[in-house]
Design a protein around this motif. Structure first.
Motif, PDB file in Angstrom:
ATOM      1  N   ILE A 169       0.840  -1.201   0.000  1.00  0.00           N
ATOM      2  CA  ILE A 169       0.000   0.000   0.000  1.00  0.00           C
ATOM      3  C   ILE A 169       0.874   1.250   0.000  1.00  0.00           C
ATOM      4  O   ILE A 169       1.732   1.418   0.872  1.00  0.00           O
ATOM      5  CB  ILE A 169      -0.932   0.011   1.230  1.00  0.00           C
ATOM      6  N   MET A 170       0.632   2.141  -0.980  1.00  0.00           N
ATOM      7  CA  MET A 170       1.438   3.344  -1.150  1.00  0.00           C
ATOM      8  C   MET A 170       0.653   4.594  -0.751  1.00  0.00           C
ATOM      9  O   MET A 170      -0.552   4.673  -0.955  1.00  0.00           O
ATOM     10  CB  MET A 170       1.873   3.492  -2.614  1.00  0.00           C
ATOM     11  N   GLU A 171       1.360   5.576  -0.197  1.00  0.00           N
ATOM     12  CA  GLU A 171       0.819   6.915   0.021  1.00  0.00           C
ATOM     13  C   GLU A 171       1.974   7.913  -0.068  1.00  0.00           C
ATOM     14  O   GLU A 171       3.143   7.529  -0.008  1.00  0.00           O
ATOM     15  CB  GLU A 171       0.144   7.032   1.393  1.00  0.00           C
ATOM     16  N   LYS A 172       1.657   9.177  -0.253  1.00  0.00           N
ATOM     17  CA  LYS A 172       2.637  10.255  -0.227  1.00  0.00           C
ATOM     18  C   LYS A 172       3.862   9.894  -1.072  1.00  0.00           C
ATOM     19  O   LYS A 172       3.736   9.629  -2.256  1.00  0.00           O
ATOM     20  CB  LYS A 172       3.001  10.595   1.216  1.00  0.00           C
ATOM     21  N   ASP A 173       5.073   9.892  -0.470  1.00  0.00           N
ATOM     22  CA  ASP A 173       6.289   9.580  -1.243  1.00  0.00           C
ATOM     23  C   ASP A 173       6.780   8.154  -1.006  1.00  0.00           C
ATOM     24  O   ASP A 173       7.940   7.838  -1.260  1.00  0.00           O
ATOM     25  CB  ASP A 173       7.403  10.580  -0.916  1.00  0.00           C
ATOM     26  N   ASP A 174       5.895   7.269  -0.524  1.00  0.00           N
ATOM     27  CA  ASP A 174       6.294   5.889  -0.243  1.00  0.00           C
ATOM     28  C   ASP A 174       6.961   5.224  -1.438  1.00  0.00           C
ATOM     29  O   ASP A 174       7.984   4.540  -1.303  1.00  0.00           O
ATOM     30  CB  ASP A 174       5.075   5.049   0.154  1.00  0.00           C
ATOM     31  N   PHE A 175       6.368   5.387  -2.626  1.00  0.00           N
ATOM     32  CA  PHE A 175       6.867   4.685  -3.809  1.00  0.00           C
ATOM     33  C   PHE A 175       8.288   5.125  -4.140  1.00  0.00           C
ATOM     34  O   PHE A 175       9.134   4.309  -4.505  1.00  0.00           O
ATOM     35  CB  PHE A 175       5.930   4.934  -4.992  1.00  0.00           C
ATOM     36  N   ARG A 176       8.575   6.402  -4.000  1.00  0.00           N
ATOM     37  CA  ARG A 176       9.938   6.895  -4.238  1.00  0.00           C
ATOM     38  C   ARG A 176      10.901   6.347  -3.195  1.00  0.00           C
ATOM     39  O   ARG A 176      12.007   5.895  -3.530  1.00  0.00           O
ATOM     40  CB  ARG A 176       9.954   8.428  -4.221  1.00  0.00           C
ATOM     41  N   GLN A 177      10.478   6.358  -1.946  1.00  0.00           N
ATOM     42  CA  GLN A 177      11.365   5.906  -0.875  1.00  0.00           C
ATOM     43  C   GLN A 177      11.593   4.399  -0.901  1.00  0.00           C
ATOM     44  O   GLN A 177      12.575   3.907  -0.348  1.00  0.00           O
ATOM     45  CB  GLN A 177      10.800   6.325   0.479  1.00  0.00           C
ATOM     46  N   ALA A 178      10.698   3.649  -1.546  1.00  0.00           N
ATOM     47  CA  ALA A 178      10.911   2.208  -1.672  1.00  0.00           C
ATOM     48  C   ALA A 178      12.154   1.894  -2.493  1.00  0.00           C
ATOM     49  O   ALA A 178      12.751   0.821  -2.363  1.00  0.00           O
ATOM     50  CB  ALA A 178       9.685   1.561  -2.307  1.00  0.00           C
ATOM     51  N   PHE A 179      12.568   2.855  -3.337  1.00  0.00           N
ATOM     52  CA  PHE A 179      13.746   2.654  -4.186  1.00  0.00           C
ATOM     53  C   PHE A 179      14.969   3.425  -3.678  1.00  0.00           C
ATOM     54  O   PHE A 179      16.003   3.442  -4.337  1.00  0.00           O
ATOM     55  CB  PHE A 179      13.425   3.080  -5.619  1.00  0.00           C
ATOM     56  N   ALA A 180      14.832   4.068  -2.516  1.00  0.00           N
ATOM     57  CA  ALA A 180      15.958   4.816  -1.959  1.00  0.00           C
ATOM     58  C   ALA A 180      17.077   3.858  -1.567  1.00  0.00           C
ATOM     59  O   ALA A 180      16.833   2.791  -0.999  1.00  0.00           O
ATOM     60  CB  ALA A 180      15.503   5.620  -0.743  1.00  0.00           C
ATOM     61  N   LEU A 181      18.286   4.238  -1.853  1.00  0.00           N
ATOM     62  CA  LEU A 181      19.437   3.364  -1.615  1.00  0.00           C
ATOM     63  C   LEU A 181      20.092   3.574  -0.257  1.00  0.00           C
ATOM     64  O   LEU A 181      21.012   2.854   0.107  1.00  0.00           O
ATOM     65  CB  LEU A 181      20.472   3.569  -2.718  1.00  0.00           C
ATOM     66  N   GLY A 182      19.602   4.554   0.494  1.00  0.00           N
ATOM     67  CA  GLY A 182      20.190   4.841   1.798  1.00  0.00           C
ATOM     68  C   GLY A 182      19.324   4.377   2.942  1.00  0.00           C
ATOM     69  O   GLY A 182      18.418   3.551   2.791  1.00  0.00           O
ATOM     70  N   GLU A 183      19.589   4.958   4.118  1.00  0.00           N
ATOM     71  CA  GLU A 183      18.858   4.590   5.324  1.00  0.00           C
ATOM     72  C   GLU A 183      17.378   4.925   5.228  1.00  0.00           C
ATOM     73  O   GLU A 183      16.555   4.381   5.966  1.00  0.00           O
ATOM     74  CB  GLU A 183      19.467   5.314   6.535  1.00  0.00           C
ATOM     75  N   GLU A 184      17.019   5.823   4.325  1.00  0.00           N
ATOM     76  CA  GLU A 184      15.637   6.262   4.217  1.00  0.00           C
ATOM     77  C   GLU A 184      14.767   5.297   3.425  1.00  0.00           C
ATOM     78  O   GLU A 184      13.574   5.559   3.212  1.00  0.00           O
ATOM     79  CB  GLU A 184      15.576   7.651   3.568  1.00  0.00           C
ATOM     80  N   GLN A 185      15.318   4.169   2.989  1.00  0.00           N
ATOM     81  CA  GLN A 185      14.528   3.210   2.220  1.00  0.00           C
ATOM     82  C   GLN A 185      13.278   2.796   2.984  1.00  0.00           C
ATOM     83  O   GLN A 185      13.314   2.540   4.183  1.00  0.00           O
ATOM     84  CB  GLN A 185      15.344   1.953   1.885  1.00  0.00           C
ATOM     85  N   PHE A 186      12.151   2.745   2.269  1.00  0.00           N
ATOM     86  CA  PHE A 186      10.876   2.337   2.846  1.00  0.00           C
ATOM     87  C   PHE A 186      10.578   0.915   2.411  1.00  0.00           C
ATOM     88  O   PHE A 186      10.525   0.610   1.224  1.00  0.00           O
ATOM     89  CB  PHE A 186       9.757   3.272   2.379  1.00  0.00           C
ATOM     90  N   GLY A 187      10.354   0.045   3.376  1.00  0.00           N
ATOM     91  CA  GLY A 187      10.013  -1.332   3.046  1.00  0.00           C
ATOM     92  C   GLY A 187      11.232  -2.147   2.668  1.00  0.00           C
ATOM     93  O   GLY A 187      12.365  -1.810   2.984  1.00  0.00           O
ATOM     94  N   GLY A 188      10.992  -3.232   1.979  1.00  0.00           N
ATOM     95  CA  GLY A 188      12.092  -4.143   1.662  1.00  0.00           C
ATOM     96  C   GLY A 188      11.804  -4.911   0.382  1.00  0.00           C
ATOM     97  O   GLY A 188      10.780  -4.699  -0.263  1.00  0.00           O
ATOM     98  N   PRO A 189      12.730  -5.764   0.016  1.00  0.00           N
ATOM     99  CA  PRO A 189      13.904  -6.148   0.787  1.00  0.00           C
ATOM    100  C   PRO A 189      14.965  -5.044   0.781  1.00  0.00           C
ATOM    101  O   PRO A 189      15.049  -4.270  -0.192  1.00  0.00           O
ATOM    102  CB  PRO A 189      14.416  -7.393   0.051  1.00  0.00           C
ATOM    103  N   PRO A 190      15.768  -4.927   1.842  1.00  0.00           N
ATOM    104  CA  PRO A 190      16.805  -3.887   1.877  1.00  0.00           C
ATOM    105  C   PRO A 190      17.855  -4.141   0.797  1.00  0.00           C
ATOM    106  O   PRO A 190      18.225  -5.288   0.533  1.00  0.00           O
ATOM    107  CB  PRO A 190      17.392  -4.018   3.285  1.00  0.00           C
ATOM    108  N   TRP A 191      18.290  -3.056   0.176  1.00  0.00           N
ATOM    109  CA  TRP A 191      19.280  -3.206  -0.897  1.00  0.00           C
ATOM    110  C   TRP A 191      20.583  -3.802  -0.372  1.00  0.00           C
ATOM    111  O   TRP A 191      21.308  -4.483  -1.104  1.00  0.00           O
ATOM    112  CB  TRP A 191      19.537  -1.851  -1.557  1.00  0.00           C
ATOM    113  N   SER A 192      20.878  -3.578   0.903  1.00  0.00           N
ATOM    114  CA  SER A 192      22.101  -4.133   1.488  1.00  0.00           C
ATOM    115  C   SER A 192      22.087  -5.655   1.491  1.00  0.00           C
ATOM    116  O   SER A 192      23.151  -6.285   1.550  1.00  0.00           O
ATOM    117  CB  SER A 192      22.282  -3.611   2.917  1.00  0.00           C
ATOM    118  N   ALA A 193      20.888  -6.259   1.422  1.00  0.00           N
ATOM    119  CA  ALA A 193      20.799  -7.712   1.389  1.00  0.00           C
ATOM    120  C   ALA A 193      20.925  -8.259  -0.025  1.00  0.00           C
ATOM    121  O   ALA A 193      21.132  -9.463  -0.212  1.00  0.00           O
ATOM    122  CB  ALA A 193      19.472  -8.166   1.996  1.00  0.00           C
TER     123      ALA A 193
END
Length: 326
Positions: A169-193
């Motif tokens: 479920i997306m709202e506001k800037d969730d969709f953008r933050q789902a692809f963030a490569l830093g600590e601000e990433q929303f959801g997963g899987p984490p890119w570090s994994a």
């Protein structure tokens, strides 16, 4: 009529309540919000009960005069709370509600974790008849048990139940933050994994956009829904006899193709795509049944998701909220 809403302070609840109170069809209805960790203010048609769904006395008070229930409350990867909230809480709500002479409908919000979304392989679109195949973890398991519980209680007691199964479920800037490569990433899987540390750092330092490939080598396809479209589906289901005894997939008309996302983000944000190989599976949560029976259609497509997320600017008093861990 009186509607009980659990999880009223969460992402979906906060979007649902004002929409419900403004909907002419429900102008004569009252609403009671059952809140636990966070509490909202009562209003002219809105009353608030504070406490846990795992407390039978609280549930009894909350259900007083209630004819309809919308169960949104959930916990994710918190096993110490999973039994109380997801299983005991739902059981108490159903048990108390079914004893009421004026009980009319119980609506459960479920998720595509019950079909394992990108963790499980389905050779065809996932319909309401597809087998449940939960991915590992407490959240997916409890959602499977919730879906089965409400169906079986319906068989045992004649309860009019409705289950709405939503993807991410997306709202506001969730969709953008789902692809963030830093600590601000929303959801997963984490890119570090998914990335070795050196490449992860390079992508973070560059203007790059991570693009997952699926197990077959194509761009990953995953189902999403915007909270506004989900709220409209809930409103369409309430007191709708066509929804009684039915499970509906509530998703966008097509899954989001990560390759198409990268094309749009390059145009909107100037980010260069960076392919990431994964073992995940593309899926398609088929919403045909909801469109045919409920007459509901999602209004926000991929272009809408990208535009809303990349143009949204958070104010100082609008911090990102982690609704539940995991």
């Amino acid at each position: 009529m009186r509607l009980l809403v659990t999880g009223a302070t969460g992402k979906v609840g906060q979007a649902f309540l004002p929409a419900f109170l403004q909907e002419p069809r429900f102008a004569g209805w009252g609403v009671v919000a059952l809140c636990n960790n966070r509490v909202i203010e009562a209003g002219d048609r809105l009353s608030v009960v504070k406490g846990s769904v795992a407390d039978p006395d609280v549930v009894s008070v909350a259900l007083s005069g209630v004819t309809h229930v919308l169960h949104l409350a959930a916990v994710k990867e918190t096993p110490d709370q999973a039994i109380d909230v997801a299983l005991k809480g739902l059981y108490l709500l159903l048990d108390h509600f079914c004893r009421k002479g004026d009980a009319r409908q119980f609506i459960l919000l479920s998720g595509d974790c019950v079909v394992g979304h990108i963790f499980q392989d389905y050779p065809e679109p996932i319909t309401e008849q597809s087998p449940r195949k939960a991915y590992p973890g407490a959240y997916a398991l409890t959602k499977v048990l919730e879906e089965v519980m409400i169906e079986q209680v319906g068989i045992q007691s004649g309860l009019n139940w409705t289950t709405l199964r939503a993807p991410w479920i997306m709202e506001k800037d969730d969709f953008r933050q789902a692809f963030a490569l830093g600590e601000e990433q929303f959801g997963g899987p984490p890119w570090s994994a998914l990335l070795d540390p050196a490449r992860h750092q390079r992508l973070r330092e560059g203007r790059c956009f991570p693009v997952m490939r699926d197990a077959q080598g194509g761009y990953l396809k995953r189902s999403f829904i915007h909270v506004d479209d989900l709220v409209r589906a809930i409103l369409s289901s309430i007191d709708n006899a066509k929804a009684f005894g039915q499970l509906f997939n509530i998703a966008m008309n097509e899954p989001v193709d990560y390759g198409r996302v990268s094309e749009r983000v390059r145009a909107v944000g100037g980010l260069e795509p960076a392919d990431i190989e994964t073992s995940f599976h593309s899926n398609w949560l088929d919403n045909s049944k909801a469109r045919k029976i409920l007459g509901w259609r999602p209004e926000i497509d991929l272009d809408g998701l990208v535009e809303r997320a990349w143009t949204y600017q958070r104010a100082a008093d609008d911090p990102r909220i982690v609704w539940y861990p995991g």
